[in-house]
Design an enzyme around this catalytic site. Sequence first.
Site, PDB file in Angstrom:
ATOM      1  N   ASP A  27      11.784 -13.527  -8.307  1.00 23.52           N
ATOM      2  CA  ASP A  27      11.916 -12.462  -9.431  1.00 23.52           C
ATOM      3  C   ASP A  27      13.520 -12.556  -9.934  1.00 23.52           C
ATOM      4  O   ASP A  27      14.298 -12.126  -9.369  1.00 23.52           O
ATOM      5  CB  ASP A  27      11.439 -11.203  -9.071  1.00 23.52           C
TER       6      ASP A  27
ATOM      7  N   GLU B 142      10.446  -8.516  -2.579  1.00 24.70           N
ATOM      8  CA  GLU B 142      10.289  -7.320  -2.098  1.00 24.70           C
ATOM      9  C   GLU B 142       9.143  -7.088  -0.968  1.00 24.70           C
ATOM     10  O   GLU B 142       8.224  -6.655  -1.083  1.00 24.70           O
ATOM     11  CB  GLU B 142       9.726  -6.563  -3.149  1.00 24.70           C
TER      12      GLU B 142
ATOM     13  N   ASN C 238      14.684 -10.960 -12.952  1.00 29.27           N
ATOM     14  CA  ASN C 238      14.829  -9.750 -13.722  1.00 29.27           C
ATOM     15  C   ASN C 238      15.422  -9.971 -14.879  1.00 29.27           C
ATOM     16  O   ASN C 238      16.294  -9.459 -15.489  1.00 29.27           O
ATOM     17  CB  ASN C 238      15.787  -8.875 -12.770  1.00 29.27           C
TER      18      ASN C 238
END
Length: 611
Positions: free
Chosen positions: A498, A353, A500
């Site tokens: 990440d 991100e 998730n």
Amino acid sequence: MWRLPGARSALRGVRTAVERRGRAESVTEAVARAMERAVVRCVPSEPKLSLSFALADGSHKNMQRDQSEPLGRVLSRIATNALKGHAKAVAAKKSRKNRPNASGGAAGAGPGPGPEPAAPCEPVVKLYYREEAVAEDVLNVDAWQDGAVLQIGDVKYKVERNPPAFTELQLPRYIMAGFPVCPKLSVEFGDPASCLFRWYREAKPGATEPEGEGPSSLPPSSSSPTWTETGVNERVYTPSNADIGLRLKFHCTPGNGQRFGPSRELESVCPVEAGPGTCTFDHRHLYTKKVTDGSLIRTVSYNLLADTYAQTEFSRTVLYPYCAPYALELDYRQNLIQKELTGYNADLICLQEVDRAVFSDSLVPALEAFGLEGVFRIKQHEGLATFYRKSKFSLLSQHDISFHEALESDPLHKELLEKLVLYPAAQERVFQRSSVLQVLVLQSTNDSSKKICVANTHLYWHPKGGYIRLIQMAVALAHIRHVSCDLYPGIPVIFCGDFNSTPSTGMYHFVISGSIPEEHEDWASNGEEERCNMSLTHFFKLKSACGEPAYTNYVGGFHGCLDYIFIDLNALDVEQVIPLPSHEEVTTHQALPSVSHPSDHIALVCDLKWK
């Protein structure tokens, strides 16, 4: 005589740096006193060259001329400019002379009008090289040599061709006490390591001592500010509480190891503000005070929370209503991110991100100043960034992919695609996702036989997207195997991101166990309509280097472990895991992000070693 260990070498280094700066400045000042400076920028790939100098009337000229143009045309234009400048200076002087003074007479009135001065003629303009005049038919590209002398009337200029110069120089808008200030800079014909830096702080209005405490309550003076040296002559400056309420000035001289170019100065737009106090990462930095030795690889994986997501009405009112609005502002969060990342003294940093502008304007300047180099891969609105320590690693190659593009077109995934096409609804959803994989192959700078494959990803986020994450991970592991086994046989793997996925999910089970059965419940994670039963296997033996923390993501409505650093069990061991912030630290301001933590995720940090 007793001496502090290493004191002699340390003092010698300080003395050398001071003498180097002193010599550079004394030489520069001596040249400036003896001769003005004419700076020429001439690059083979560009049709024009630039010529920059100051005329005797104080005006600054910046000329753009064709490299293929004869010198005579430029010299003629310079003569015309000099004549115009002289005429303007005379007119200004005459205007001041005739301006009425307080007594009603002319300011410079004398006994009577004197004779009008003779009209000036164009000054003689010549270019000399090695004390011989350069012929006017010589082309600009050949005429303007380094060390030539330009003469305009009685004034001589030393020509400096392609001296080191800053092409970009910028200070961050928001500066806080206790947080490093990392200027963004780019150098042409030079390198940051050879540049000279000096920091100043604004003197407090009416203060006799520059080191006074706290901001002054006096109104700012309308005159130019007074500046005092901070004593810091490095690229990065960390303001103290004594700087609160004061602006900073950054003086820098570009260099390349042989010579120095024109200096520039920047003043901060806003004064230094107070910091937030203790941050969630301050205690973690106690474990990472120094860069690791050559046998270890300190690795960080961190979802930074992209500004494109943090700055929405939904984020402010629904996702993070507990977070002070100013703490979601990018200028504020960047200070915390820079301090946190630089304080880990990492060798590898894998980030998710990452806004494109944050990468170029914030992360690169900050981490470059601490010895790291980075590469960026855009996803859609944000992307992935991986940084590596230049003293330990060099970049051999990069092998990034988009998951859906690789699955559609790369023969490597032919078998997986054949399984997926049997489930059209699931296939459509998988192909709609924009997730990407960043893969770097790095080589040790100390031992060229040691190479490592570093992968970084951010898998699909939706809670019901379990089957999509399984397929994305299958593509990722097949691609990483191709790089680490086919292209660079036998090199170890570090896979950060990440993902998730909590430890109870099919994706995590697949990574750790090496297989996933077709009856696993995650194949129907979004209902029967998108069910896509298939069995998958992969080649690697991987483990989570930081284990399975209670959470790496902590927001108001959810907390869980979503981030991992997966390592190759056959080649790497875990030396230490840097403890995560305590639950009390994380929840001091209810949840994340907060005024003391810049993201809704927590960085994973561990020291790895080669087997």
